[in-house]
Design a protein around this motif. Structure first.
Motif, PDB file in Angstrom:
ATOM      1  N   SER A  11      -1.117   0.843  -1.636  1.00 55.44           N
ATOM      2  CA  SER A  11       0.219   1.318  -1.262  1.00 55.44           C
ATOM      3  C   SER A  11       0.441   1.306   0.243  1.00 55.44           C
ATOM      4  CB  SER A  11       0.435   2.748  -1.785  1.00 55.44           C
ATOM      5  OG  SER A  11       0.495   2.767  -3.182  1.00 55.44           O
ATOM      6  N   GLY A  12      -0.635   1.553   1.007  1.00 52.03           N
ATOM      7  CA  GLY A  12      -0.514   1.740   2.444  1.00 52.03           C
ATOM      8  C   GLY A  12      -0.420   0.467   3.266  1.00 52.03           C
ATOM      9  N   LEU A  13      -1.197  -0.544   2.905  1.00 51.55           N
ATOM     10  CA  LEU A  13      -1.203  -1.775   3.709  1.00 51.55           C
ATOM     11  C   LEU A  13       0.164  -2.454   3.747  1.00 51.55           C
ATOM     12  CD1 LEU A  13      -4.638  -3.579   3.154  1.00 51.55           C
ATOM     13  CD2 LEU A  13      -3.770  -2.514   5.232  1.00 51.55           C
TER      14      LEU A  13
ATOM     15  N   LYS B 174      -9.039   2.868  -2.854  1.00 60.63           N
ATOM     16  CA  LYS B 174      -8.270   1.642  -3.105  1.00 60.63           C
ATOM     17  C   LYS B 174      -6.785   1.931  -3.323  1.00 60.63           C
ATOM     18  CE  LYS B 174     -12.248  -0.745  -5.087  1.00 60.63           C
ATOM     19  NZ  LYS B 174     -12.888  -1.204  -6.341  1.00 60.63           N
ATOM     20  N   ASP B 175      -6.469   3.113  -3.841  1.00 59.42           N
ATOM     21  CA  ASP B 175      -5.063   3.479  -4.047  1.00 59.42           C
ATOM     22  C   ASP B 175      -4.307   3.493  -2.724  1.00 59.42           C
ATOM     23  OD1 ASP B 175      -5.339   3.800  -6.802  1.00 59.42           O
ATOM     24  OD2 ASP B 175      -5.894   5.903  -6.631  1.00 59.42           O
ATOM     25  N   TYR B 176      -4.974   4.009  -1.680  1.00 58.64           N
ATOM     26  CA  TYR B 176      -4.342   4.061  -0.360  1.00 58.64           C
ATOM     27  C   TYR B 176      -4.170   2.658   0.218  1.00 58.64           C
ATOM     28  CZ  TYR B 176      -4.890   9.131  -0.268  1.00 58.64           C
ATOM     29  OH  TYR B 176      -4.789  10.459  -0.560  1.00 58.64           O
ATOM     30  N   ILE B 177      -5.161   1.814  -0.001  1.00 59.49           N
ATOM     31  CA  ILE B 177      -5.074   0.438   0.503  1.00 59.49           C
ATOM     32  C   ILE B 177      -3.903  -0.291  -0.152  1.00 59.49           C
ATOM     33  CG2 ILE B 177      -6.231  -1.809   0.574  1.00 59.49           C
ATOM     34  CD1 ILE B 177      -8.883  -0.322   0.819  1.00 59.49           C
TER      35      ILE B 177
ATOM     36  N   ALA C 128      -3.541   3.558   5.145  1.00 61.00           N
ATOM     37  CA  ALA C 128      -4.444   2.734   4.333  1.00 61.00           C
ATOM     38  C   ALA C 128      -5.746   3.415   3.934  1.00 61.00           C
ATOM     39  CB  ALA C 128      -4.759   1.427   5.071  1.00 61.00           C
ATOM     40  N   THR C 129      -5.980   4.652   4.380  1.00 61.83           N
ATOM     41  CA  THR C 129      -7.203   5.370   4.011  1.00 61.83           C
ATOM     42  C   THR C 129      -6.873   6.834   3.722  1.00 61.83           C
ATOM     43  OG1 THR C 129      -7.830   6.173   6.222  1.00 61.83           O
ATOM     44  CG2 THR C 129      -8.523   3.932   5.636  1.00 61.83           C
TER      45      THR C 129
ATOM     46  N   THR D 225      -6.515   4.110  13.974  1.00 58.94           N
ATOM     47  CA  THR D 225      -5.924   5.373  13.519  1.00 58.94           C
ATOM     48  C   THR D 225      -6.235   5.672  12.063  1.00 58.94           C
ATOM     49  OG1 THR D 225      -3.929   6.730  13.718  1.00 58.94           O
ATOM     50  CG2 THR D 225      -3.659   4.575  12.693  1.00 58.94           C
ATOM     51  N   ASN D 226      -6.639   4.660  11.309  1.00 60.78           N
ATOM     52  CA  ASN D 226      -6.994   4.899   9.917  1.00 60.78           C
ATOM     53  C   ASN D 226      -8.399   5.478   9.766  1.00 60.78           C
ATOM     54  OD1 ASN D 226      -4.977   3.982   7.686  1.00 60.78           O
ATOM     55  ND2 ASN D 226      -4.705   2.534   9.374  1.00 60.78           N
ATOM     56  N   PHE D 227      -9.141   5.557  10.892  1.00 62.11           N
ATOM     57  CA  PHE D 227     -10.486   6.137  10.842  1.00 62.11           C
ATOM     58  C   PHE D 227     -10.708   7.213  11.889  1.00 62.11           C
ATOM     59  CE2 PHE D 227     -10.740   1.929   8.978  1.00 62.11           C
ATOM     60  CZ  PHE D 227     -11.371   2.205   7.774  1.00 62.11           C
ATOM     61  N   MET D 228      -9.859   7.255  12.899  1.00 57.69           N
ATOM     62  CA  MET D 228      -9.902   8.302  13.909  1.00 57.69           C
ATOM     63  C   MET D 228      -8.668   9.181  13.747  1.00 57.69           C
ATOM     64  SD  MET D 228     -11.041   6.052  17.254  1.00 57.69           S
ATOM     65  CE  MET D 228     -10.916   7.424  18.406  1.00 57.69           C
ATOM     66  N   SER D 229      -8.652  10.327  14.417  1.00 58.30           N
ATOM     67  CA  SER D 229      -7.454  11.156  14.358  1.00 58.30           C
ATOM     68  C   SER D 229      -6.323  10.436  15.076  1.00 58.30           C
ATOM     69  CB  SER D 229      -7.702  12.512  15.020  1.00 58.30           C
ATOM     70  OG  SER D 229      -7.622  12.422  16.424  1.00 58.30           O
TER      71      SER D 229
END
Length: 421
Positions: free
Chosen positions: A397-399, A392-395, A372-373, A329-333
């Protein structure tokens, strides 16, 4: 070389390029889209369809509506009112996440983020806090709030429909027993831990300070008009089904009215549209389409799920389904990922003669964990430019937020929806 292999090569290239950021994010996405066309994976229509996707149109419309709030100084006025009550950054984050989270449960989570992004930018500019510290909690709250009801996120209805086809009863707040604790946990995460990972980018503050002295010259009717149009756009989105106008069309109507009334000039309206967001959207949607149409997404899912064997433990099944769905889901819709994974989850649950509800709900919720993305969900992409975010900001905070969501699901789902009754 098969289409799925070529698509996976482009996926790996995109991930590496996004992380390294030697190439701008929008350019990477565009290279991937064009590459998929040149290799024959996507035809011209499929390649560029993403650039006029309804979410892109929603973004463009709301960029203009939001810019009108800034140009007239109305965003700063709203920000001034909010900051009187929110005396610290943490209180602001809590207030923003609660409002966005609750609204997202009843509206489109993407639409909620779109209408509140300019308001939160105004709050940031007026309070002196960095936009980048407030926008990321906003978009993550939109995703978390989408798990409160069956209409909050695009993939929710797919899970609901799958359970109905199995003859199982569903409810409007079916996801809420998991969604509410997740939203609360997400807020607590940002208040106690996540705020340390939020980036400090000074995007927009300089512009705001330059404009601040000029707001006194703005006619009051323009300020009132900019706020009125925003409220009308929100109402149109809430009553989308009743009035028969799609949310992205409502956003564009609002933008057009603002330009026609002279609240914002055509030049400023065009300048407000962030091309980085359009390019990132369009290119990443092309990649998502390729993952879906070539079977590359299914291949990834099947390979990993296949490692479970023929008689997996239900808890391991839940773990793997959640993990695979999160990655995809972090790379597909979100919708495509959920549509891909729900049938797999149902068939695996049936093979164990287990109640499929826990697995299906886990799949739907994992499908919304696209933290994460910057391409994981439309709201993430909307704030890339406004917050000055990097991949990297998303990684960062998101992970951890994905980890929090995962732990909650693994604890609550087997209790609330037992595998065997």
């Amino acid at each position: 070389m098969s289409g799925s292999t070529i698509t996976l090569i482009f996926l790996v290239f995109a991930i590496i390029s996004f992380i390294c950021e030697k190439i701008p994010l929008g350019l990477t996405a565009t290279i991937v889209a064009i590459g998929l066309n040149l290799t024959g994976i996507l035809d011209v229509e499929a390649t560029f369809k993403g650039y006029v996707n309804s979410n892109v149109i929603l973004c463009v419309g709301m960029f203009v509506v939001g810019q009108a709030l800034f140009e007239t100084g109305m965003a700063n006025k709203i920000g001034g009112i909010v900051t009187k009550f929110a005396k610290s950054e943490k209180i602001l984050i809590i207030a923003i996440m609660v409002i966005v989270g609750v609204m997202s449960g009843f509206l489109s989570n993407t639409g909620t983020a779109a209408v509140l992004i300019p308001v939160v930018c105004g709050i940031a500019d007026e309070s002196g806090y960095s936009r980048s510290r407030l926008l990321m909690p906003l978009v993550f709250a939109a995703a978390l709030g989408g798990n409160l009801s069956i209409i909050g996120a695009p993939g929710n209805l797919i899970g609901t429909n799958a359970l109905q086809e199995l003859g199982l009863q569903t409810r409007f707040f079916m996801y809420a027993p998991i969604g509410i604790p997740m939203l609360i946990a997400g807020i607590l995460y940002f208040v106690f831990i996540g705020y340390r990972f939020l980036p400090e980018h000074n995007v927009g503050e300089a512009v705001a300070s330059e404009q601040e002295d000029d707001f006194s010259d703005v006619p009051k009717w323009k300020q009132v008009a900019s706020l009125t149009i925003l409220i009308l756009v929100i109402l149109a989105m809430i009553f989308e089904n009743q009035i028969g106008i799609a949310i992205h069309v409502s956003a564009c109507i609002g933008a057009c009215i603002l330009v026609l009334l002279g609240v914002i000039s055509e030049k400023d309206a065009l300048k407000s549209i962030d091309l980085k967001v359009v390019l990132l959207f369009g290119g990443s949607l092309a990649l998502a389409t390729a993952l879906e149409t070539t079977g590359a997404g299914t291949l990834i899912a099947d390979k990993i799920v296949g490692l479970l064997g023929t008689d997996p433990n239900p808890y391991i099944l839940l773990f793997v389904i959640f993990l695979v769905t999160c990655v995809l889901t972090n790379f597909m819709s979100n919708k495509a990922t959920t549509a891909l994974m729900v049938p797999i989850a149902v068939s695996l649950a049936n093979s164990l003669h287990a109640d499929p509800r826990a697995v299906v709900i886990a799949t739907v919720i994992a499908g919304s964990c696209a933290y994460a993305t910057p391409i994981g969900m439309p709201a993430n992409t909307m704030v890339v430019g406004l917050g000055g975010y990097s991949f990297k900001d998303y990684i960062k905070s998101g992970l951890p937020l994905i980890a929090v969501s995962f732990v909650l699901c693994m604890i609550l789902l087997p209790i609330l929806f037992p595998f065997y009754n």
